[in-house]
Scaffold this motif. Structure first.
Motif, mmCIF file in Angstrom:
data_model
loop_
_atom_site.group_PDB
_atom_site.id
_atom_site.type_symbol
_atom_site.label_atom_id
_atom_site.label_comp_id
_atom_site.label_asym_id
_atom_site.label_seq_id
_atom_site.Cartn_x
_atom_site.Cartn_y
_atom_site.Cartn_z
ATOM 1 N N MET A 1 32.080 -9.856 32.989
ATOM 2 C CA MET A 1 32.867 -11.015 32.115
ATOM 3 C C MET A 1 32.609 -10.924 30.630
ATOM 4 N N PRO A 2 33.099 -9.933 29.979
ATOM 5 C CA PRO A 2 32.767 -9.805 28.561
ATOM 6 C C PRO A 2 33.529 -10.503 27.638
ATOM 7 N N TYR A 3 32.897 -10.699 26.478
ATOM 8 C CA TYR A 3 33.579 -11.221 25.406
ATOM 9 C C TYR A 3 33.589 -10.510 24.150
ATOM 10 N N LYS B 1 34.590 -3.809 34.694
ATOM 11 C CA LYS B 1 34.715 -5.165 34.441
ATOM 12 C C LYS B 1 36.237 -5.640 34.943
ATOM 13 N N THR B 2 36.164 -6.977 35.279
ATOM 14 C CA THR B 2 37.206 -7.767 35.787
ATOM 15 C C THR B 2 38.088 -8.147 34.638
ATOM 16 N N PRO B 3 39.326 -7.731 34.717
ATOM 17 C CA PRO B 3 40.364 -7.977 33.551
ATOM 18 C C PRO B 3 40.359 -9.838 33.507
ATOM 19 N N ALA B 4 40.436 -10.518 34.678
ATOM 20 C CA ALA B 4 40.571 -11.861 34.357
ATOM 21 C C ALA B 4 39.257 -12.522 33.796
ATOM 22 N N ALA B 5 38.264 -11.746 33.558
ATOM 23 C CA ALA B 5 36.907 -12.553 33.353
ATOM 24 C C ALA B 5 36.685 -11.841 31.944
ATOM 25 N N THR B 6 37.464 -11.298 31.291
ATOM 26 C CA THR B 6 37.521 -10.667 30.048
ATOM 27 C C THR B 6 38.370 -11.232 28.890
ATOM 28 N N MET B 7 37.527 -11.870 27.908
ATOM 29 C CA MET B 7 38.167 -12.792 26.986
ATOM 30 C C MET B 7 38.149 -11.640 25.715
ATOM 31 N N VAL B 8 39.238 -11.806 24.896
ATOM 32 C CA VAL B 8 39.239 -11.196 23.601
ATOM 33 C C VAL B 8 39.822 -12.136 22.700
ATOM 34 N N THR C 1 40.643 -4.490 27.001
ATOM 35 C CA THR C 1 40.487 -5.029 28.177
ATOM 36 C C THR C 1 40.260 -3.855 29.155
#
Lengths: 78, 78, 78, 78, 78, 78
Positions: free
Chosen positions: C1-3, C35-42, C26
């Motif tokens: 779950m990256p930021y 990483k899961t796209p749905a848990a990746t914030m940009v 992403t």
């Protein structure tokens, strides 16, 4: 989908306290802005004491001088 | 002259993976915005698992509960 | 779950270019770190030109001097 | 002396809601870590919708697709 | 009441140099913007070399190639 | 190759003052850490008054109460 970054000095914050910060700030965003918990990220940064400055001084030195000025040794301004 | 900060959980990201992130995000900025690679900075922050929260929980606990709900133990939402 | 936080100078980045940055970074995190796209914030920050410094100068002034030194007016180091 | 940064999408957050966020997060740090309110800074960033990405998409597009998948138009994952 | 974040590569920055950065940047904000030192926070982040990218490369590799191009081994672009 | 982020309240900081901050902080990094100016980035964020909190209050309200406590209307803790 908020992102919250909490920076504190590295002074023995426990895993349980971190969990309380994560829960508390997420609840706050739900209450105030109706945000979805599952879309709320919280990142806690613990910063070494010598890397944190306030009043133009590293935080340890700042606290020491402030305690002296206050005429006691009570730790102030955590 | 962009600046990019990538925060990920500290879960054994290798030096080679970090180099791939740096190269990939720099190329992306060149392609999309014609930025100069030499003027593009990338900083990767690896965050301890107990310092990352999602859904009001530390990420490990969040994954554990989500896996239970999904009826399996597959790690989800990396 | 990256930021991921991308900071660029405010120079007419279009909505479509922003979408490309979001998609590209992403995808990069999916490819390199699974990483899961749905848990990746940009989050993209556009910074006013006068608020961005490089080489000790606001970026506009830095580019002007660099172009002069290079003997032409080609904009450099975007 | 903590520093807290709260990033939310720019969707009409009122001055009163901002004051509630500032008060709430400061109280949380007092309760959990015995921090001094006067030494606690909070900065709220409101991010334009097109500058916030999730699931590889700008947030508006992400919400639209998610609502479709969920078979309704209820706004999800604020 | 400014907040300043200084990110540098982790290359043996001493406690005394950190104190100089904290003092210097606080004085700068007092001189230029008449800010109050006691309300000025400085946080220094030391970033591992392999986590810092420039020119699409980890900083060590970038410096090595640049030194080669410059025909010497002088470390450049600290 | 440092990166510096300076956050101040949005209170009419002039272009000239911004240039002074950029120049001053770059010089500081050259003096203290022998950094290369051309590899030093500075980003200034001006934060709306209602988005900045201190002491659990938006900064305007905090200053107003502090001035009252101090028995005068002198603006304090810029």
């Amino acid at each position: 989908m908020p992102y919250v970054n909490i920076k504190v000095t590295r002074e023995g914050v426990t895993e349980s306290q971190k969990a309380s910060l994560i829960e508390g700030v997420t609840n706050l965003l739900v209450e105030v802005l109706q945000k979805t918990p599952a879309a709320t990220m919280v990142v806690i940064d613990e910063v070494d004491m010598e890397n944190w400055g306030i009043g133009g001084l590293p935080v340890n030195e700042y606290r020491r001088r402030k305690a002296n000025l206050d005429g006691d040794t009570k730790t102030t301004d955590q």
